[in-house]
Design an enzyme around this catalytic site. Structure first.
Site, PDB file in Angstrom:
ATOM      1  N   ASP A  48       4.618   7.021  -5.042  1.00 48.43           N
ATOM      2  CA  ASP A  48       3.411   6.532  -4.364  1.00 48.43           C
ATOM      3  C   ASP A  48       2.169   7.221  -4.916  1.00 48.43           C
ATOM      4  O   ASP A  48       1.132   6.576  -5.138  1.00 48.43           O
ATOM      5  CB  ASP A  48       3.490   6.807  -2.858  1.00 48.43           C
ATOM      6  CG  ASP A  48       4.665   6.116  -2.200  1.00 48.43           C
ATOM      7  OD1 ASP A  48       5.088   5.059  -2.696  1.00 48.43           O
ATOM      8  OD2 ASP A  48       5.154   6.630  -1.177  1.00 48.43           O
ATOM      9  N   HIS A  66       3.900   3.080   5.449  1.00 50.72           N
ATOM     10  CA  HIS A  66       3.478   2.100   4.441  1.00 50.72           C
ATOM     11  C   HIS A  66       3.251   0.733   5.086  1.00 50.72           C
ATOM     12  O   HIS A  66       2.233   0.077   4.849  1.00 50.72           O
ATOM     13  CB  HIS A  66       4.557   1.937   3.368  1.00 50.72           C
ATOM     14  CG  HIS A  66       4.620   3.027   2.360  1.00 50.72           C
ATOM     15  ND1 HIS A  66       3.520   3.498   1.683  1.00 50.72           N
ATOM     16  CD2 HIS A  66       5.681   3.744   1.883  1.00 50.72           C
ATOM     17  CE1 HIS A  66       3.891   4.449   0.830  1.00 50.72           C
ATOM     18  NE2 HIS A  66       5.195   4.621   0.945  1.00 50.72           N
ATOM     19  N   HIS A  69       8.230   7.422   6.815  1.00 47.32           N
ATOM     20  CA  HIS A  69       7.498   7.171   5.563  1.00 47.32           C
ATOM     21  C   HIS A  69       7.304   5.666   5.338  1.00 47.32           C
ATOM     22  O   HIS A  69       6.181   5.204   5.106  1.00 47.32           O
ATOM     23  CB  HIS A  69       8.282   7.794   4.404  1.00 47.32           C
ATOM     24  CG  HIS A  69       7.602   7.699   3.078  1.00 47.32           C
ATOM     25  ND1 HIS A  69       6.986   8.768   2.480  1.00 47.32           N
ATOM     26  CD2 HIS A  69       7.453   6.657   2.215  1.00 47.32           C
ATOM     27  CE1 HIS A  69       6.485   8.396   1.309  1.00 47.32           C
ATOM     28  NE2 HIS A  69       6.763   7.115   1.128  1.00 47.32           N
ATOM     29  N   GLU A  70       8.391   4.915   5.409  1.00 42.60           N
ATOM     30  CA  GLU A  70       8.314   3.477   5.139  1.00 42.60           C
ATOM     31  C   GLU A  70       7.544   2.741   6.228  1.00 42.60           C
ATOM     32  O   GLU A  70       6.815   1.785   5.944  1.00 42.60           O
ATOM     33  CB  GLU A  70       9.724   2.881   4.988  1.00 42.60           C
ATOM     34  CG  GLU A  70      10.542   3.454   3.842  1.00 42.60           C
ATOM     35  CD  GLU A  70       9.838   3.364   2.486  1.00 42.60           C
ATOM     36  OE1 GLU A  70       9.047   2.414   2.285  1.00 42.60           O
ATOM     37  OE2 GLU A  70      10.066   4.238   1.635  1.00 42.60           O
TER      38      GLU A  70
END
Length: 243
Positions: free
Chosen positions: A159, A88, A84-85
Protein backbone atom coordinates in the site's frame (compact mmCIF):
# COMPACT_ATOMS: atom_id res chain seq x y z
CA UNK A 1 -16.19 -12.00 -24.64
CA UNK A 2 -17.77 -13.54 -21.56
CA UNK A 3 -20.77 -14.62 -23.64
CA UNK A 4 -18.42 -16.42 -26.02
CA UNK A 5 -16.61 -18.27 -23.22
CA UNK A 6 -19.83 -19.22 -21.40
CA UNK A 7 -22.03 -20.14 -24.37
CA UNK A 8 -21.50 -23.91 -23.92
CA UNK A 9 -21.49 -23.85 -20.13
CA UNK A 10 -24.52 -24.09 -17.83
CA UNK A 11 -24.87 -20.80 -15.93
CA UNK A 12 -27.20 -20.40 -12.96
CA UNK A 13 -30.07 -17.93 -13.39
CA UNK A 14 -28.49 -15.69 -10.70
CA UNK A 15 -25.41 -15.02 -12.84
CA UNK A 16 -25.33 -11.56 -14.40
CA UNK A 17 -22.59 -11.31 -17.01
CA UNK A 18 -22.76 -7.50 -16.90
CA UNK A 19 -21.75 -7.61 -13.23
CA UNK A 20 -19.01 -10.17 -13.93
CA UNK A 21 -17.72 -7.91 -16.74
CA UNK A 22 -17.48 -4.99 -14.29
CA UNK A 23 -15.61 -7.16 -11.77
CA UNK A 24 -13.14 -8.34 -14.42
CA UNK A 25 -12.40 -4.95 -15.96
CA UNK A 26 -8.93 -5.08 -17.50
CA UNK A 27 -8.89 -8.87 -17.96
CA UNK A 28 -7.62 -10.10 -21.30
CA UNK A 29 -9.59 -12.65 -23.32
CA UNK A 30 -7.25 -15.37 -22.02
CA UNK A 31 -7.86 -14.27 -18.43
CA UNK A 32 -11.63 -14.38 -18.95
CA UNK A 33 -11.40 -17.84 -20.49
CA UNK A 34 -9.26 -19.07 -17.58
CA UNK A 35 -11.70 -17.57 -15.08
CA UNK A 36 -14.74 -19.24 -16.67
CA UNK A 37 -12.96 -22.61 -16.90
CA UNK A 38 -11.86 -22.37 -13.27
CA UNK A 39 -15.43 -21.56 -12.21
CA UNK A 40 -16.66 -24.63 -14.11
CA UNK A 41 -14.11 -26.82 -12.31
CA UNK A 42 -15.14 -25.41 -8.92
CA UNK A 43 -18.82 -26.10 -9.65
CA UNK A 44 -18.02 -29.65 -10.82
CA UNK A 45 -15.98 -30.40 -7.68
CA UNK A 46 -18.93 -29.32 -5.54
CA UNK A 47 -21.33 -31.54 -7.45
CA UNK A 48 -23.26 -28.62 -8.95
CA UNK A 49 -24.94 -28.84 -12.33
CA UNK A 50 -24.67 -25.11 -12.95
CA UNK A 51 -21.97 -22.46 -12.54
CA UNK A 52 -23.10 -19.96 -9.93
CA UNK A 53 -22.09 -16.47 -8.89
CA UNK A 54 -19.96 -17.81 -6.02
CA UNK A 55 -17.86 -19.98 -8.33
CA UNK A 56 -17.30 -17.09 -10.75
CA UNK A 57 -16.27 -14.74 -7.94
CA UNK A 58 -13.93 -17.35 -6.47
CA UNK A 59 -12.40 -17.94 -9.91
CA UNK A 60 -11.95 -14.19 -10.44
CA UNK A 61 -10.05 -13.89 -7.15
CA UNK A 62 -7.83 -16.82 -8.16
CA UNK A 63 -6.95 -15.23 -11.52
CA UNK A 64 -6.10 -11.90 -9.82
CA UNK A 65 -4.26 -13.17 -6.74
CA UNK A 66 -3.46 -16.85 -7.20
CA UNK A 67 -4.28 -19.96 -5.18
CA UNK A 68 -5.52 -19.82 -1.60
CA UNK A 69 -2.77 -20.49 0.93
CA UNK A 70 -3.20 -23.62 3.02
CA UNK A 71 -1.45 -22.07 6.01
CA UNK A 72 -3.58 -19.31 7.53
CA UNK A 73 -2.44 -16.52 9.87
CA UNK A 74 -3.03 -16.85 13.61
CA UNK A 75 -6.34 -15.52 14.95
CA UNK A 76 -4.82 -12.29 16.28
CA UNK A 77 -3.04 -11.67 12.97
CA UNK A 78 -6.23 -12.46 11.07
CA UNK A 79 -8.14 -9.86 13.08
CA UNK A 80 -5.50 -7.24 12.26
CA UNK A 81 -5.80 -8.16 8.59
CA UNK A 82 -9.60 -7.80 8.84
CA UNK A 83 -9.19 -4.34 10.41
CA UNK A 84 -6.72 -3.42 7.67
CA UNK A 85 -8.96 -4.53 4.79
CA UNK A 86 -12.07 -3.00 6.35
CA UNK A 87 -10.14 0.27 6.59
CA UNK A 88 -9.43 0.14 2.86
CA UNK A 89 -13.06 -0.67 2.08
CA UNK A 90 -14.45 2.08 4.33
CA UNK A 91 -12.28 4.76 2.76
CA UNK A 92 -13.01 3.48 -0.75
CA UNK A 93 -16.77 3.60 -0.20
CA UNK A 94 -16.51 7.02 1.45
CA UNK A 95 -14.52 8.76 -1.28
CA UNK A 96 -15.86 6.70 -4.20
CA UNK A 97 -19.33 5.28 -3.40
CA UNK A 98 -20.14 1.84 -4.90
CA UNK A 99 -16.46 1.20 -5.64
CA UNK A 100 -16.04 -2.05 -3.66
CA UNK A 101 -16.84 -5.37 -5.32
CA UNK A 102 -15.88 -7.55 -2.34
CA UNK A 103 -13.62 -7.75 0.70
CA UNK A 104 -11.80 -10.89 1.81
CA UNK A 105 -9.33 -12.07 4.43
CA UNK A 106 -8.66 -15.38 2.67
CA UNK A 107 -4.90 -15.36 1.99
CA UNK A 108 -3.99 -15.86 -1.67
CA UNK A 109 -0.63 -15.69 -3.38
CA UNK A 110 1.30 -12.90 -1.63
CA UNK A 111 -1.85 -11.17 -0.34
CA UNK A 112 -3.17 -11.85 3.19
CA UNK A 113 -6.36 -9.97 2.39
CA UNK A 114 -7.82 -8.04 -0.49
CA UNK A 115 -10.43 -5.43 -1.43
CA UNK A 116 -11.49 -6.04 -5.02
CA UNK A 117 -12.63 -2.78 -6.66
CA UNK A 118 -15.60 -2.47 -8.95
CA UNK A 119 -14.18 -2.13 -12.46
CA UNK A 120 -16.79 0.32 -13.71
CA UNK A 121 -15.08 3.06 -11.68
CA UNK A 122 -11.84 2.77 -13.64
CA UNK A 123 -10.64 5.87 -15.50
CA UNK A 124 -8.25 6.54 -18.34
CA UNK A 125 -7.51 10.12 -17.26
CA UNK A 126 -7.06 11.25 -13.65
CA UNK A 127 -7.39 14.62 -11.93
CA UNK A 128 -5.48 15.51 -8.78
CA UNK A 129 -8.62 14.72 -6.77
CA UNK A 130 -8.85 11.25 -8.35
CA UNK A 131 -5.24 10.51 -7.46
CA UNK A 132 -5.60 11.85 -3.93
CA UNK A 133 -8.63 9.58 -3.46
CA UNK A 134 -6.49 6.63 -4.58
CA UNK A 135 -3.83 7.58 -2.03
CA UNK A 136 -6.49 7.81 0.67
CA UNK A 137 -7.74 4.30 -0.15
CA UNK A 138 -4.21 2.86 -0.04
CA UNK A 139 -3.57 4.53 3.33
CA UNK A 140 -6.86 3.28 4.78
CA UNK A 141 -5.46 -0.06 5.92
CA UNK A 142 -2.40 1.26 7.76
CA UNK A 143 -4.32 4.07 9.46
CA UNK A 144 -7.07 1.65 10.51
CA UNK A 145 -4.43 -0.56 12.19
CA UNK A 146 -2.96 2.48 13.90
CA UNK A 147 -6.33 3.58 15.30
CA UNK A 148 -7.25 0.13 16.64
CA UNK A 149 -3.84 -1.21 17.72
CA UNK A 150 -1.80 1.95 18.24
CA UNK A 151 0.75 0.91 15.61
CA UNK A 152 1.14 -0.30 12.05
CA UNK A 153 2.45 -3.57 10.58
CA UNK A 154 4.43 -4.77 7.58
CA UNK A 155 1.12 -5.69 5.94
CA UNK A 156 0.93 -2.14 4.56
CA UNK A 157 4.16 -2.41 2.55
CA UNK A 158 2.55 -2.69 -0.89
CA UNK A 159 0.00 0.00 0.00
CA UNK A 160 2.78 2.41 0.90
CA UNK A 161 4.69 1.62 -2.28
CA UNK A 162 1.56 2.48 -4.28
CA UNK A 163 1.08 5.66 -2.22
CA UNK A 164 4.62 6.79 -3.09
CA UNK A 165 4.10 5.95 -6.77
CA UNK A 166 0.84 7.93 -7.04
CA UNK A 167 2.27 10.91 -5.12
CA UNK A 168 5.16 11.03 -7.58
CA UNK A 169 2.64 10.99 -10.44
CA UNK A 170 0.85 14.00 -8.96
CA UNK A 171 4.12 15.95 -8.85
CA UNK A 172 5.50 14.76 -12.20
CA UNK A 173 2.25 15.63 -14.01
CA UNK A 174 2.22 19.19 -12.69
CA UNK A 175 -0.82 18.58 -10.47
CA UNK A 176 0.81 19.66 -7.21
CA UNK A 177 1.15 23.25 -5.88
CA UNK A 178 4.60 23.26 -7.52
CA UNK A 179 3.00 23.29 -10.96
CA UNK A 180 5.25 22.09 -13.79
CA UNK A 181 8.47 20.67 -12.40
CA UNK A 182 11.75 19.46 -13.81
CA UNK A 183 13.83 17.18 -11.60
CA UNK A 184 17.03 18.83 -12.87
CA UNK A 185 16.00 22.43 -12.21
CA UNK A 186 13.37 22.33 -9.45
CA UNK A 187 15.04 22.41 -6.01
CA UNK A 188 15.01 18.95 -4.38
CA UNK A 189 13.90 20.34 -1.04
CA UNK A 190 10.77 21.85 -2.62
CA UNK A 191 9.89 18.54 -4.29
CA UNK A 192 10.51 16.60 -1.07
CA UNK A 193 8.48 19.06 0.98
CA UNK A 194 5.53 18.89 -1.42
CA UNK A 195 5.77 15.09 -1.56
CA UNK A 196 5.60 14.84 2.23
CA UNK A 197 2.79 17.38 2.44
CA UNK A 198 0.57 15.48 -0.03
CA UNK A 199 0.89 12.20 1.89
CA UNK A 200 0.52 13.87 5.29
CA UNK A 201 -2.67 15.64 4.16
CA UNK A 202 -4.21 12.37 2.99
CA UNK A 203 -3.18 10.56 6.18
CA UNK A 204 -4.97 13.20 8.23
CA UNK A 205 -8.00 13.00 5.94
CA UNK A 206 -8.16 9.21 6.33
CA UNK A 207 -7.61 9.39 10.09
CA UNK A 208 -10.50 11.84 10.44
CA UNK A 209 -12.87 9.64 8.39
CA UNK A 210 -11.99 6.41 10.22
CA UNK A 211 -12.08 8.01 13.67
CA UNK A 212 -15.68 9.06 12.98
CA UNK A 213 -16.49 5.53 11.79
CA UNK A 214 -14.54 3.55 14.40
CA UNK A 215 -17.51 1.42 15.52
CA UNK A 216 -18.26 0.60 11.87
CA UNK A 217 -14.60 -0.33 11.36
CA UNK A 218 -14.77 -2.80 14.25
CA UNK A 219 -18.15 -4.21 13.20
CA UNK A 220 -17.05 -4.63 9.59
CA UNK A 221 -13.89 -6.43 10.67
CA UNK A 222 -15.85 -8.82 12.92
CA UNK A 223 -18.24 -9.70 10.11
CA UNK A 224 -15.34 -10.21 7.76
CA UNK A 225 -13.65 -12.52 10.26
CA UNK A 226 -16.82 -14.57 10.63
CA UNK A 227 -17.59 -14.87 6.90
CA UNK A 228 -14.02 -14.63 5.46
CA UNK A 229 -15.47 -12.73 2.50
CA UNK A 230 -18.27 -10.19 2.12
CA UNK A 231 -19.64 -8.59 -1.02
CA UNK A 232 -19.58 -4.89 -1.74
CA UNK A 233 -23.38 -4.84 -1.46
CA UNK A 234 -23.25 -6.42 2.01
CA UNK A 235 -20.59 -3.94 3.08
CA UNK A 236 -22.64 -0.98 1.84
CA UNK A 237 -25.71 -2.28 3.70
CA UNK A 238 -23.63 -2.48 6.88
CA UNK A 239 -22.54 1.12 6.38
CA UNK A 240 -26.20 2.19 6.04
CA UNK A 241 -27.24 0.24 9.15
CA UNK A 242 -24.56 1.81 11.34
CA UNK A 243 -24.75 5.33 9.84
Amino acid sequence: ILQIHTRNKPLAAEVNLETIAEDTFGFSGAHLEAMVNEAAILAFRQGKKEIGKDELEEATDKVILGEKLERKPQRDELRRIAIHETGHALISETVRPNSVSNVTVAPRGKALGFVRPNGKNEHFLYTREDLEDQIAVFLGGAVAEELVYGDRSTGARNDLEQTVKITREIIKNGLSPLGIVDEEYTPKDRINSTFTEIIHHQEERVRKILTAKLSLLEEGAERLLAAEKISGEEFRNLMKQTA
